[in-house]
Design a protein around this motif. Structure first.
Motif, PDB file in Angstrom:
ATOM      1  N   GLU A  41       0.825  -1.207   0.000  1.00 27.04           N
ATOM      2  CA  GLU A  41       0.000   0.000   0.000  1.00 27.04           C
ATOM      3  C   GLU A  41       0.860   1.260   0.000  1.00 27.04           C
ATOM      4  OE1 GLU A  41      -3.107   2.431   2.838  1.00 27.04           O
ATOM      5  OE2 GLU A  41      -3.088   0.242   3.002  1.00 27.04           O
ATOM      6  N   VAL A 289     -17.132  -1.025   5.198  1.00 28.12           N
ATOM      7  CA  VAL A 289     -16.620  -2.053   4.284  1.00 28.12           C
ATOM      8  C   VAL A 289     -16.589  -3.347   5.084  1.00 28.12           C
ATOM      9  CG1 VAL A 289     -14.706  -2.795   2.828  1.00 28.12           C
ATOM     10  CG2 VAL A 289     -15.256  -0.373   3.016  1.00 28.12           C
ATOM     11  N   TYR A 294     -14.105  -7.043   1.868  1.00 34.73           N
ATOM     12  CA  TYR A 294     -12.652  -7.217   1.806  1.00 34.73           C
ATOM     13  C   TYR A 294     -12.287  -8.491   1.062  1.00 34.73           C
ATOM     14  CZ  TYR A 294     -11.327  -3.360   4.909  1.00 34.73           C
ATOM     15  OH  TYR A 294     -11.097  -2.111   5.440  1.00 34.73           O
ATOM     16  N   LYS A 304      -3.583  -2.182  -4.483  1.00 33.23           N
ATOM     17  CA  LYS A 304      -3.862  -1.165  -3.469  1.00 33.23           C
ATOM     18  C   LYS A 304      -4.296   0.169  -4.068  1.00 33.23           C
ATOM     19  CE  LYS A 304      -2.927  -3.985  -0.167  1.00 33.23           C
ATOM     20  NZ  LYS A 304      -4.030  -4.581   0.609  1.00 33.23           N
ATOM     21  N   HIS A 327     -14.602   4.423  -1.288  1.00 31.95           N
ATOM     22  CA  HIS A 327     -13.606   3.941  -0.328  1.00 31.95           C
ATOM     23  C   HIS A 327     -12.281   3.689  -1.036  1.00 31.95           C
ATOM     24  CE1 HIS A 327     -16.621   3.035   2.886  1.00 31.95           C
ATOM     25  NE2 HIS A 327     -17.418   2.978   1.832  1.00 31.95           N
ATOM     26  N   ALA A 328     -11.192   4.007  -0.350  1.00 33.58           N
ATOM     27  CA  ALA A 328      -9.849   3.781  -0.879  1.00 33.58           C
ATOM     28  C   ALA A 328      -8.974   3.213   0.222  1.00 33.58           C
ATOM     29  CB  ALA A 328      -9.259   5.091  -1.399  1.00 33.58           C
ATOM     30  N   TRP A 329      -7.893   2.542  -0.173  1.00 38.60           N
ATOM     31  CA  TRP A 329      -6.919   2.057   0.809  1.00 38.60           C
ATOM     32  C   TRP A 329      -6.207   3.258   1.424  1.00 38.60           C
ATOM     33  CZ3 TRP A 329      -6.813  -2.620   2.755  1.00 38.60           C
ATOM     34  CH2 TRP A 329      -7.315  -3.691   2.006  1.00 38.60           C
ATOM     35  N   GLN A 333      -6.488   0.099   5.725  1.00 38.60           N
ATOM     36  CA  GLN A 333      -7.856  -0.367   5.543  1.00 38.60           C
ATOM     37  C   GLN A 333      -8.581   0.521   4.541  1.00 38.60           C
ATOM     38  OE1 GLN A 333     -10.227   0.035   9.160  1.00 38.60           O
ATOM     39  NE2 GLN A 333      -9.011   1.780   9.800  1.00 38.60           N
ATOM     40  N   MET A 334      -9.748   0.067   4.074  1.00 40.27           N
ATOM     41  CA  MET A 334     -10.556   0.858   3.159  1.00 40.27           C
ATOM     42  C   MET A 334     -11.322   1.903   3.955  1.00 40.27           C
ATOM     43  SD  MET A 334     -10.025  -0.270   0.049  1.00 40.27           S
ATOM     44  CE  MET A 334     -11.408   0.255  -0.946  1.00 40.27           C
TER      45      MET A 334
END
Length: 344
Positions: A41, A289, A294, A304, A327-329, A333-334
Protein backbone atom coordinates in the motif's frame (compact mmCIF):
# COMPACT_ATOMS: atom_id res chain seq x y z
CA UNK A 1 12.79 -4.09 -9.31
CA UNK A 2 15.30 -4.95 -6.59
CA UNK A 3 13.64 -4.85 -3.16
CA UNK A 4 15.42 -4.87 0.20
CA UNK A 5 13.52 -4.88 3.49
CA UNK A 6 14.77 -4.02 6.96
CA UNK A 7 12.54 -5.34 9.74
CA UNK A 8 13.75 -6.51 13.14
CA UNK A 9 10.45 -7.29 14.86
CA UNK A 10 7.88 -10.05 15.01
CA UNK A 11 4.34 -8.68 15.11
CA UNK A 12 1.73 -10.33 17.33
CA UNK A 13 -2.00 -9.70 17.64
CA UNK A 14 -3.42 -10.35 21.13
CA UNK A 15 -6.97 -10.26 22.48
CA UNK A 16 -7.55 -9.67 26.20
CA UNK A 17 -10.43 -9.04 28.55
CA UNK A 18 -8.68 -5.91 29.79
CA UNK A 19 -7.18 -3.08 27.78
CA UNK A 20 -3.43 -2.84 27.28
CA UNK A 21 -1.03 -5.55 28.35
CA UNK A 22 -2.79 -6.54 31.57
CA UNK A 23 -3.94 -10.10 32.07
CA UNK A 24 -3.32 -13.24 30.09
CA UNK A 25 -4.17 -13.08 26.36
CA UNK A 26 -7.32 -14.93 25.35
CA UNK A 27 -5.72 -15.53 21.98
CA UNK A 28 -2.58 -14.59 20.08
CA UNK A 29 -1.62 -14.68 16.40
CA UNK A 30 1.64 -13.94 14.63
CA UNK A 31 0.67 -11.31 12.04
CA UNK A 32 4.13 -10.35 10.78
CA UNK A 33 3.08 -11.40 7.28
CA UNK A 34 0.46 -8.62 7.32
CA UNK A 35 3.29 -6.11 7.00
CA UNK A 36 3.62 -7.12 3.35
CA UNK A 37 0.23 -5.51 2.66
CA UNK A 38 1.41 -2.28 4.27
CA UNK A 39 4.55 -2.19 2.12
CA UNK A 40 2.43 -2.76 -0.97
CA UNK A 41 0.00 0.00 0.00
CA UNK A 42 2.80 2.43 0.84
CA UNK A 43 4.40 1.80 -2.56
CA UNK A 44 1.17 2.39 -4.51
CA UNK A 45 0.36 5.44 -2.38
CA UNK A 46 3.81 6.84 -3.07
CA UNK A 47 3.44 6.34 -6.81
CA UNK A 48 -0.06 7.88 -6.98
CA UNK A 49 1.09 10.78 -4.80
CA UNK A 50 3.84 11.41 -7.36
CA UNK A 51 6.48 10.97 -4.65
CA UNK A 52 8.28 7.87 -5.95
CA UNK A 53 8.48 6.62 -9.56
CA UNK A 54 6.60 3.53 -10.65
CA UNK A 55 9.63 2.34 -12.64
CA UNK A 56 12.24 2.57 -9.88
CA UNK A 57 15.03 0.06 -10.34
CA UNK A 58 15.51 -0.51 -6.61
CA UNK A 59 13.57 0.27 -3.45
CA UNK A 60 14.81 -0.03 0.13
CA UNK A 61 12.09 -0.57 2.74
CA UNK A 62 12.41 0.10 6.45
CA UNK A 63 9.61 -1.12 8.76
CA UNK A 64 9.51 0.11 12.36
CA UNK A 65 6.93 0.06 15.16
CA UNK A 66 5.80 3.33 16.72
CA UNK A 67 5.33 2.47 20.37
CA UNK A 68 2.39 3.40 22.55
CA UNK A 69 4.25 1.67 25.39
CA UNK A 70 6.82 -0.91 24.33
CA UNK A 71 6.08 -3.64 23.33
CA UNK A 72 2.55 -2.35 22.55
CA UNK A 73 2.35 -0.75 19.11
CA UNK A 74 0.41 2.39 18.19
CA UNK A 75 1.38 2.48 14.51
CA UNK A 76 3.63 0.84 11.96
CA UNK A 77 5.98 3.19 10.11
CA UNK A 78 6.93 2.17 6.57
CA UNK A 79 9.73 4.10 4.88
CA UNK A 80 10.46 3.63 1.17
CA UNK A 81 13.59 4.91 -0.51
CA UNK A 82 13.55 4.57 -4.29
CA UNK A 83 16.81 4.75 -6.21
CA UNK A 84 16.37 6.83 -9.35
CA UNK A 85 18.68 8.33 -11.96
CA UNK A 86 18.26 11.68 -10.22
CA UNK A 87 19.10 10.31 -6.80
CA UNK A 88 17.11 8.74 -3.94
CA UNK A 89 13.46 9.68 -3.35
CA UNK A 90 11.77 8.88 -0.04
CA UNK A 91 8.14 8.27 0.92
CA UNK A 92 6.91 7.54 4.46
CA UNK A 93 3.51 6.34 5.60
CA UNK A 94 2.32 5.37 9.09
CA UNK A 95 -0.33 2.67 9.48
CA UNK A 96 -2.70 2.33 12.43
CA UNK A 97 -4.56 -0.57 10.84
CA UNK A 98 -3.93 -3.64 8.74
CA UNK A 99 -5.21 -7.09 7.88
CA UNK A 100 -4.92 -7.95 11.58
CA UNK A 101 -8.15 -6.01 12.23
CA UNK A 102 -10.11 -8.58 10.20
CA UNK A 103 -8.17 -11.37 11.91
CA UNK A 104 -9.21 -9.94 15.29
CA UNK A 105 -12.87 -9.99 14.21
CA UNK A 106 -12.63 -13.67 13.30
CA UNK A 107 -10.79 -14.47 16.55
CA UNK A 108 -13.52 -12.71 18.54
CA UNK A 109 -16.21 -14.74 16.78
CA UNK A 110 -14.30 -17.94 17.56
CA UNK A 111 -13.89 -17.04 21.25
CA UNK A 112 -17.62 -16.42 21.55
CA UNK A 113 -18.56 -19.60 19.71
CA UNK A 114 -16.34 -21.72 21.97
CA UNK A 115 -17.74 -20.05 25.09
CA UNK A 116 -14.54 -18.34 26.24
CA UNK A 117 -16.40 -15.04 25.90
CA UNK A 118 -20.09 -14.32 26.31
CA UNK A 119 -21.91 -13.26 23.15
CA UNK A 120 -22.05 -9.62 24.25
CA UNK A 121 -18.70 -9.59 26.06
CA UNK A 122 -16.06 -7.39 24.42
CA UNK A 123 -12.37 -8.15 23.96
CA UNK A 124 -9.56 -5.63 23.75
CA UNK A 125 -7.13 -5.80 20.83
CA UNK A 126 -3.41 -5.15 21.28
CA UNK A 127 -0.67 -5.18 18.68
CA UNK A 128 2.70 -6.25 20.07
CA UNK A 129 6.11 -6.02 18.40
CA UNK A 130 8.88 -8.22 19.77
CA UNK A 131 12.48 -7.46 18.93
CA UNK A 132 14.27 -10.22 17.08
CA UNK A 133 18.00 -10.73 17.06
CA UNK A 134 17.99 -10.99 13.30
CA UNK A 135 16.11 -9.68 10.30
CA UNK A 136 12.52 -10.93 10.17
CA UNK A 137 11.31 -11.94 6.74
CA UNK A 138 8.17 -10.31 5.34
CA UNK A 139 6.44 -11.89 2.32
CA UNK A 140 5.61 -9.06 -0.09
CA UNK A 141 3.49 -9.35 -3.24
CA UNK A 142 5.19 -8.13 -6.42
CA UNK A 143 5.18 -4.34 -6.22
CA UNK A 144 3.38 -3.03 -9.28
CA UNK A 145 2.18 0.44 -10.12
CA UNK A 146 -1.39 0.54 -11.46
CA UNK A 147 -1.86 0.83 -15.24
CA UNK A 148 -1.53 4.51 -16.06
CA UNK A 149 -2.30 6.46 -19.22
CA UNK A 150 -1.22 10.02 -20.01
CA UNK A 151 -3.17 12.95 -21.35
CA UNK A 152 -5.55 15.77 -20.47
CA UNK A 153 -8.84 14.98 -18.72
CA UNK A 154 -10.83 15.96 -21.82
CA UNK A 155 -9.28 12.98 -23.58
CA UNK A 156 -11.12 10.70 -21.16
CA UNK A 157 -14.52 12.34 -21.37
CA UNK A 158 -14.15 14.80 -18.48
CA UNK A 159 -15.63 18.16 -19.38
CA UNK A 160 -16.91 20.08 -16.35
CA UNK A 161 -15.92 19.43 -12.73
CA UNK A 162 -18.84 19.69 -10.33
CA UNK A 163 -19.52 19.05 -6.64
CA UNK A 164 -17.17 17.65 -4.06
CA UNK A 165 -13.58 17.96 -2.94
CA UNK A 166 -10.37 16.23 -3.93
CA UNK A 167 -7.87 14.57 -1.62
CA UNK A 168 -4.52 16.28 -2.34
CA UNK A 169 -2.51 13.05 -2.69
CA UNK A 170 -5.34 10.80 -4.04
CA UNK A 171 -7.73 12.75 -6.30
CA UNK A 172 -10.75 10.82 -7.59
CA UNK A 173 -13.28 12.00 -10.18
CA UNK A 174 -16.64 10.25 -10.60
CA UNK A 175 -18.94 10.59 -13.58
CA UNK A 176 -22.18 12.29 -12.48
CA UNK A 177 -24.13 9.65 -14.37
CA UNK A 178 -22.34 6.86 -12.45
CA UNK A 179 -23.14 8.53 -9.12
CA UNK A 180 -26.79 8.99 -10.04
CA UNK A 181 -27.04 5.41 -11.33
CA UNK A 182 -25.59 4.06 -8.08
CA UNK A 183 -28.19 5.92 -6.01
CA UNK A 184 -30.97 4.78 -8.35
CA UNK A 185 -29.80 1.16 -8.18
CA UNK A 186 -29.82 1.31 -4.37
CA UNK A 187 -33.38 2.71 -4.32
CA UNK A 188 -34.61 0.10 -6.83
CA UNK A 189 -33.02 -2.86 -5.04
CA UNK A 190 -34.34 -1.96 -1.59
CA UNK A 191 -32.90 -4.14 1.16
CA UNK A 192 -31.36 -6.46 -1.43
CA UNK A 193 -27.74 -5.68 -2.28
CA UNK A 194 -26.88 -5.09 -5.92
CA UNK A 195 -24.21 -3.48 -8.05
CA UNK A 196 -21.96 -3.91 -11.04
CA UNK A 197 -18.53 -3.54 -12.58
CA UNK A 198 -17.02 -0.07 -12.56
CA UNK A 199 -14.97 1.11 -15.53
CA UNK A 200 -12.33 3.78 -15.24
CA UNK A 201 -8.69 4.70 -15.65
CA UNK A 202 -5.70 6.12 -13.80
CA UNK A 203 -4.53 9.23 -15.63
CA UNK A 204 -1.27 11.13 -15.42
CA UNK A 205 -2.05 14.77 -16.17
CA UNK A 206 0.35 17.37 -17.53
CA UNK A 207 -0.08 19.24 -14.21
CA UNK A 208 -1.91 18.63 -10.90
CA UNK A 209 -5.53 19.70 -10.55
CA UNK A 210 -6.16 22.75 -8.34
CA UNK A 211 -5.94 21.83 -4.66
CA UNK A 212 -3.94 18.64 -5.29
CA UNK A 213 -0.28 17.70 -5.06
CA UNK A 214 -0.04 14.99 -7.70
CA UNK A 215 -0.42 14.68 -11.45
CA UNK A 216 -2.20 11.34 -11.00
CA UNK A 217 -5.99 11.19 -10.85
CA UNK A 218 -8.37 8.23 -10.91
CA UNK A 219 -11.42 8.68 -13.13
CA UNK A 220 -14.46 6.41 -12.61
CA UNK A 221 -16.49 6.59 -15.80
CA UNK A 222 -19.41 4.17 -15.70
CA UNK A 223 -21.04 1.26 -13.86
CA UNK A 224 -22.24 -1.81 -15.75
CA UNK A 225 -25.02 -3.53 -13.83
CA UNK A 226 -25.64 -7.20 -14.59
CA UNK A 227 -28.32 -9.54 -13.23
CA UNK A 228 -25.75 -12.32 -12.98
CA UNK A 229 -24.45 -10.51 -9.89
CA UNK A 230 -26.85 -12.05 -7.35
CA UNK A 231 -27.85 -10.07 -4.28
CA UNK A 232 -29.87 -10.47 -1.11
CA UNK A 233 -29.99 -8.57 2.19
CA UNK A 234 -26.48 -8.20 3.66
CA UNK A 235 -24.83 -10.22 0.89
CA UNK A 236 -23.84 -9.90 -2.76
CA UNK A 237 -22.22 -12.51 -5.00
CA UNK A 238 -20.16 -11.35 -7.96
CA UNK A 239 -20.29 -13.17 -11.28
CA UNK A 240 -16.84 -13.68 -12.88
CA UNK A 241 -18.59 -14.11 -16.25
CA UNK A 242 -20.25 -10.70 -15.88
CA UNK A 243 -16.90 -9.11 -14.97
CA UNK A 244 -15.31 -10.69 -18.05
CA UNK A 245 -18.07 -9.26 -20.23
CA UNK A 246 -17.58 -5.85 -18.61
CA UNK A 247 -13.89 -6.01 -19.60
CA UNK A 248 -14.91 -6.73 -23.20
CA UNK A 249 -17.32 -3.78 -23.16
CA UNK A 250 -14.54 -1.54 -21.83
CA UNK A 251 -12.32 -2.57 -24.73
CA UNK A 252 -15.09 -1.98 -27.28
CA UNK A 253 -15.74 1.51 -25.89
CA UNK A 254 -12.21 2.41 -26.95
CA UNK A 255 -11.54 5.01 -24.22
CA UNK A 256 -8.65 3.21 -22.56
CA UNK A 257 -10.83 2.08 -19.65
CA UNK A 258 -10.37 -0.99 -17.49
CA UNK A 259 -12.60 -2.77 -14.97
CA UNK A 260 -11.11 -1.02 -11.95
CA UNK A 261 -13.51 -2.32 -9.30
CA UNK A 262 -17.16 -3.00 -8.44
CA UNK A 263 -19.88 -0.74 -7.10
CA UNK A 264 -22.45 -2.23 -4.78
CA UNK A 265 -25.27 -1.19 -2.50
CA UNK A 266 -25.75 -1.86 1.21
CA UNK A 267 -29.52 -1.68 1.12
CA UNK A 268 -32.26 0.91 1.50
CA UNK A 269 -35.78 0.74 2.88
CA UNK A 270 -38.15 2.24 0.35
CA UNK A 271 -41.03 1.68 2.80
CA UNK A 272 -39.89 4.04 5.56
CA UNK A 273 -37.28 6.07 3.69
CA UNK A 274 -35.89 7.07 7.07
CA UNK A 275 -32.69 5.01 6.97
CA UNK A 276 -30.37 7.98 7.43
CA UNK A 277 -32.11 9.08 10.63
CA UNK A 278 -32.82 5.69 12.21
CA UNK A 279 -29.91 4.57 14.37
CA UNK A 280 -31.61 1.18 14.84
CA UNK A 281 -31.92 0.48 11.11
CA UNK A 282 -30.58 -3.06 10.50
CA UNK A 283 -29.14 -2.19 7.09
CA UNK A 284 -25.39 -1.62 6.89
CA UNK A 285 -24.21 1.93 6.32
CA UNK A 286 -22.39 2.84 3.13
CA UNK A 287 -19.45 3.92 5.30
CA UNK A 288 -18.85 0.28 6.28
CA UNK A 289 -16.62 -2.05 4.28
CA UNK A 290 -17.63 -5.50 5.51
CA UNK A 291 -15.47 -8.57 5.93
CA UNK A 292 -17.08 -9.99 2.78
CA UNK A 293 -16.31 -6.78 0.90
CA UNK A 294 -12.65 -7.22 1.81
CA UNK A 295 -12.78 -10.79 0.55
CA UNK A 296 -14.08 -9.54 -2.80
CA UNK A 297 -11.35 -6.92 -3.03
CA UNK A 298 -8.54 -9.27 -2.09
CA UNK A 299 -9.68 -12.01 -4.47
CA UNK A 300 -10.70 -9.97 -7.52
CA UNK A 301 -9.06 -6.54 -7.12
CA UNK A 302 -6.02 -7.01 -4.87
CA UNK A 303 -4.15 -3.92 -6.07
CA UNK A 304 -3.86 -1.17 -3.47
CA UNK A 305 -4.99 1.44 -6.02
CA UNK A 306 -8.43 -0.18 -5.95
CA UNK A 307 -11.43 1.92 -4.98
CA UNK A 308 -14.82 0.61 -3.82
CA UNK A 309 -17.95 2.73 -4.33
CA UNK A 310 -20.74 1.77 -1.90
CA UNK A 311 -24.26 3.26 -1.92
CA UNK A 312 -26.63 3.04 1.02
CA UNK A 313 -27.71 4.67 4.25
CA UNK A 314 -25.50 7.07 6.18
CA UNK A 315 -26.63 7.92 9.67
CA UNK A 316 -27.05 11.65 10.25
CA UNK A 317 -27.56 12.71 6.65
CA UNK A 318 -30.64 14.92 6.34
CA UNK A 319 -31.69 13.73 2.88
CA UNK A 320 -34.08 10.81 2.60
CA UNK A 321 -32.13 9.08 -0.14
CA UNK A 322 -29.08 6.84 -0.31
CA UNK A 323 -25.57 8.24 -0.17
CA UNK A 324 -22.60 7.17 -2.33
CA UNK A 325 -19.26 6.77 -0.60
CA UNK A 326 -15.98 6.07 -2.40
CA UNK A 327 -13.61 3.94 -0.33
CA UNK A 328 -9.85 3.78 -0.88
CA UNK A 329 -6.92 2.06 0.81
CA UNK A 330 -5.80 4.57 3.43
CA UNK A 331 -3.63 3.55 6.35
CA UNK A 332 -4.12 -0.21 6.16
CA UNK A 333 -7.86 -0.37 5.54
CA UNK A 334 -10.56 0.86 3.16
CA UNK A 335 -11.83 4.27 4.24
CA UNK A 336 -14.22 6.81 2.68
CA UNK A 337 -12.41 9.60 0.86
CA UNK A 338 -13.54 12.89 -0.66
CA UNK A 339 -14.20 13.01 -4.39
CA UNK A 340 -15.69 15.24 -7.11
CA UNK A 341 -18.24 14.56 -9.80
CA UNK A 342 -17.79 15.57 -13.42
CA UNK A 343 -19.97 15.78 -16.51
CA UNK A 344 -19.11 14.34 -19.90
Amino acid sequence: MHLTIQNNHDLLLELRREAGLRGVPLGSRNVTADLGDLIDEAYVAGVLADRIPGDAEAIAVRVEPVWSEEPAVEKIRVELTAETRDGPRMFVRAFSAGRWLRTAQLMLIGLREEGTLEQDEPAHRTLVALRNGQAVDIPVPPLQAPPIVEGPLEQFGVRDLEDGELVPDRPVLVNRRLADDAIAACLAAGARETGGAVLGTHVRLPAPLPGTETRFVTVLTTCLEDRRHEGQPMEWKISPEALAEAARIAELRGHGELVLTVMHTHGWSSECGNCNQNENCPLAECTLVSHKDYQVLESLFPGKATLMPIAGRKLGVAEKRPVLEIHAWRGGQMRPIRWRTYRE
